[in-house]
Design a protein around this motif. Structure first.
Motif, PDB file in Angstrom:
ATOM      1  N   ASP A 206       0.758  -1.123  -0.033  1.00  0.00           N
ATOM      2  CA  ASP A 206      -0.075   0.050   0.075  1.00  0.00           C
ATOM      3  C   ASP A 206       0.919   1.150   0.156  1.00  0.00           C
ATOM      4  O   ASP A 206       0.449   2.285  -0.352  1.00  0.00           O
ATOM      5  N   TRP A 209       5.388   3.531  -4.033  1.00  0.00           N
ATOM      6  CA  TRP A 209       5.931   5.138  -4.340  1.00  0.00           C
ATOM      7  C   TRP A 209       5.441   5.484  -5.792  1.00  0.00           C
ATOM      8  O   TRP A 209       5.141   6.728  -6.001  1.00  0.00           O
ATOM      9  N   LYS A 210       5.269   4.538  -6.514  1.00  0.00           N
ATOM     10  CA  LYS A 210       4.299   4.780  -7.798  1.00  0.00           C
ATOM     11  C   LYS A 210       2.829   4.670  -7.849  1.00  0.00           C
ATOM     12  O   LYS A 210       2.228   3.944  -7.430  1.00  0.00           O
ATOM     13  N   GLN A 211       2.281   6.101  -7.873  1.00  0.00           N
ATOM     14  CA  GLN A 211       0.923   6.152  -7.649  1.00  0.00           C
ATOM     15  C   GLN A 211       0.012   5.362  -8.704  1.00  0.00           C
ATOM     16  O   GLN A 211       0.455   5.429  -9.984  1.00  0.00           O
ATOM     17  N   GLY A 212      -0.915   4.703  -8.167  1.00  0.00           N
ATOM     18  CA  GLY A 212      -1.858   3.779  -9.115  1.00  0.00           C
ATOM     19  C   GLY A 212      -1.436   2.234  -9.368  1.00  0.00           C
ATOM     20  O   GLY A 212      -2.034   1.782 -10.120  1.00  0.00           O
ATOM     21  N   GLU A 213      -0.288   2.170  -9.002  1.00  0.00           N
ATOM     22  CA  GLU A 213       0.524   0.896  -8.819  1.00  0.00           C
ATOM     23  C   GLU A 213       0.651   0.250  -7.420  1.00  0.00           C
ATOM     24  O   GLU A 213       0.814   1.007  -6.573  1.00  0.00           O
TER      25      GLU A 213
END
Length: 513
Positions: A206, A209-213
């Motif tokens: 959760d 650091w990569k948003q949406g992944e």
């Protein structure tokens, strides 16, 4: 009493249905991946097999990596600069990244990992990829400076190798040599558990650091050694993705409208090395004769069901600085002529070992045995398991080795010609140090490989690597066979999950419908 029993049964049934219903919703984002063998360790620095490193990409990341075409990309690093003398690399790190245990990813974490990897006392299996490091220094929290012992122009590619991951320093301190059972990284998934005979399970991280992944909730990596069982699991829905697909099963799966069969390019080169220190393989004409004696197109049909292409050089296409040649043609008359010129008009008797004993390797051995018999070479074949290979090939030097002909493969996961050539053809790379099972030694090749690492001029590197490959192709220390196509299959509900050219996996954008 009867009414009470009925009520209990009804309640149990409702509970089961509810559990199944909620489990189904949850499992919609759960993916099962069937792979061909067990995992050796979850510490990529200490893994010799590509599969263990591929699975570790779930929870680990490195500073650099590759895209699906084996082009270098930034991962935890944002940029780098190399000094003009090729000795120092200054790397800027991506800020605000956390490990799965909550600790910060920073320059100190990079230093701790590279210090561990480059220390020979740790006896890590991937030490050769990091032995050129002299020291790693922290400049500031997001800047690290690495100084090499000598110029090594393939260094950034080495840092993109699947083994070059950044492990949580807190986890390394806590678990020490047991880190292979307790992985903690910055990757999209977090380690859950490893049943060594059955599966590795990971769940969505959760704090990634990569948003949406990532988009999946869990991935279960399940070793399924039997080819037919692996294929059957796709058809029954027990697995969503399987690799490799046995060639004999590919056509069956292709006609299943619920499945998607994919044959993708690879950098996996298959070859037979000749022990050039032993007669008759010390004679280049004998080595050339064997190259002419094997029908590569027929081999591809018989052993690989068409999922391969003839080798077009010592380094497969897709590796930076590879050179393409015309494949060795099938010409048994030429082979017999060369054997006669070499002093073996009636052929000879020898042994052919294989590094694996699966069905494809068995077919290659049998086909080669038949082909060589047609030009008078009688071959006794042996397919080895991992233990035999380690004891009789990888751990034995030139004076003790029983290797004559050896069928195996190589995938240069740095994406650069140095790792495709030096471990297999450099004089210093003979077993037990590395994988030059031909015990091939040519000063011209050694010098070209060393000089290529010493220059940062791309044009000069291209010239030197071509010089090395020209010489190797002419000296023929191998029977150059094929470059495989990688055959995988997946349930059509799964997208964005595929096999990389080096046989690892890409699943950053994996999702299910």
């Amino acid at each position: 009493m009867i009414q009470k029993t009925f009520t209990r049964k009804a309640l149990v049934a409702v509970a089961v249905l509810a559990a199944l219903s909620s489990g189904s919703a949850w499992a919609a984002k759960d993916v099962v991946v069937a792979v061909a063998s067990n995992f050796t360790t979850l510490d990529p620095y200490d893994a010799n097999d590509s599969l263990s490193q591929a699975v570790a990409k779930s929870f680990y990341q490195g500073l650099f990596g590759f895209d699906k075409d084996m082009k270098l990309v930034n991962v935890l690093a944002d940029s780098y600069e190399a000094s003009s003398d090729g000795l120092t690399y200054t790397i800027k790190l991506h800020p605000d990244v956390k490990f799965q245990d909550g600790t910060d990813f920073n320059a100190e974490a990079v230093k701790i990992n590279l210090d561990r990897a480059s220390n020979p006392d740790n006896r890590l299996k991937r030490y050769n990829l990091f032995k050129m490091i002299d020291k790693t220094e922290v400049v500031d929290p997001t800047t690290v400076k690495i100084t090499l012992k000598a110029p090594f122009s393939a260094f950034i590619n080495n840092l993109a190798h699947p083994s070059a991951v950044i492990i949580s320093p807190a986890a390394l301190k806590q678990y020490g040599k047991e880190i292979g059972f307790h992985p903690v990284g910055t990757g999209p998934y977090q380690f859950v558990n490893w049943n060594q005979t059955d599966f590795v399970k990971v769940k969505k991280f959760d704090g990634y650091w990569k948003q949406g992944e990532p988009k999946l909730d869990t991935i279960t990596w399940r070793p399924v050694v039997d080819n037919n069982t692996r294929a059957a699991m796709l058809q029954t829905g027990e697995a969503d993705f399987a690799f490799p697909i046995p060639y004999e099963q590919a056509k069956v799966l292709e006609h299943n409208d619920k499945l998607h069969l994919v044959a993708s390019p690879s950098i996996l080169q298959r070859y037979i090395s000749f022990n050039v220190t032993q007669k008759p393989f010390d004679n280049v004409k004998v080595r050339q004769a064997i190259n002419y004696a094997i029908n590569k197109d027929a081999l591809i049909k018989v052993a690989f069901a068409g999922f391969a292409v003839p080798a077009e050089g010592p380094v497969p296409e897709g590796i930076d600085f590879s050179v393409k040649y015309k494949p060795w043609p099938y010409d048994p008359a030429k082979a017999r002529e060369l054997l006669k010129e070499a002093g073996y008009p009636n052929g000879f008797t020898t042994t052919l070992w294989s590094s694996h004993n699966h069905s494809t390797a068995q077919k290659v051995l049998q086909f080669t045995q038949q082909q060589l018999a047609q030009v008078g070479i009688k071959v006794q074949v042996t397919a080895m398991d991992a233990g035999q290979r380690a004891a009789q090939v990888e751990s034995v030097g030139v004076k003790e080795t029983g290797v004559r002909l050896f069928y195996t493969g190589w995938s240069a996961s740095t994406g650069e010609a140095d790792w495709a050539l030096t471990p297999l053809f450099a004089t210093q790379s003979a077993p037990p140090k590395q994988f030059n099972t031909a015990f091939y030694s040519n000063p011209k090749v050694d010098k070209a490989l060393a000089d290529a690492l010493a220059t940062t001029d791309r044009g000069e590197k291209q010239r030197l690597y071509k010089e090395a490959q020209d010489q190797i192709w002419a000296d023929a220390p191998w029977a150059f066979l094929v470059t495989e196509r990688l055959v995988s299959a997946n349930n059509k509900r799964l997208s964005g999950f595929y096999v990389m050219p080096d046989t690892s996996f890409s699943f950053d954008n994996a999702d299910v419908k």
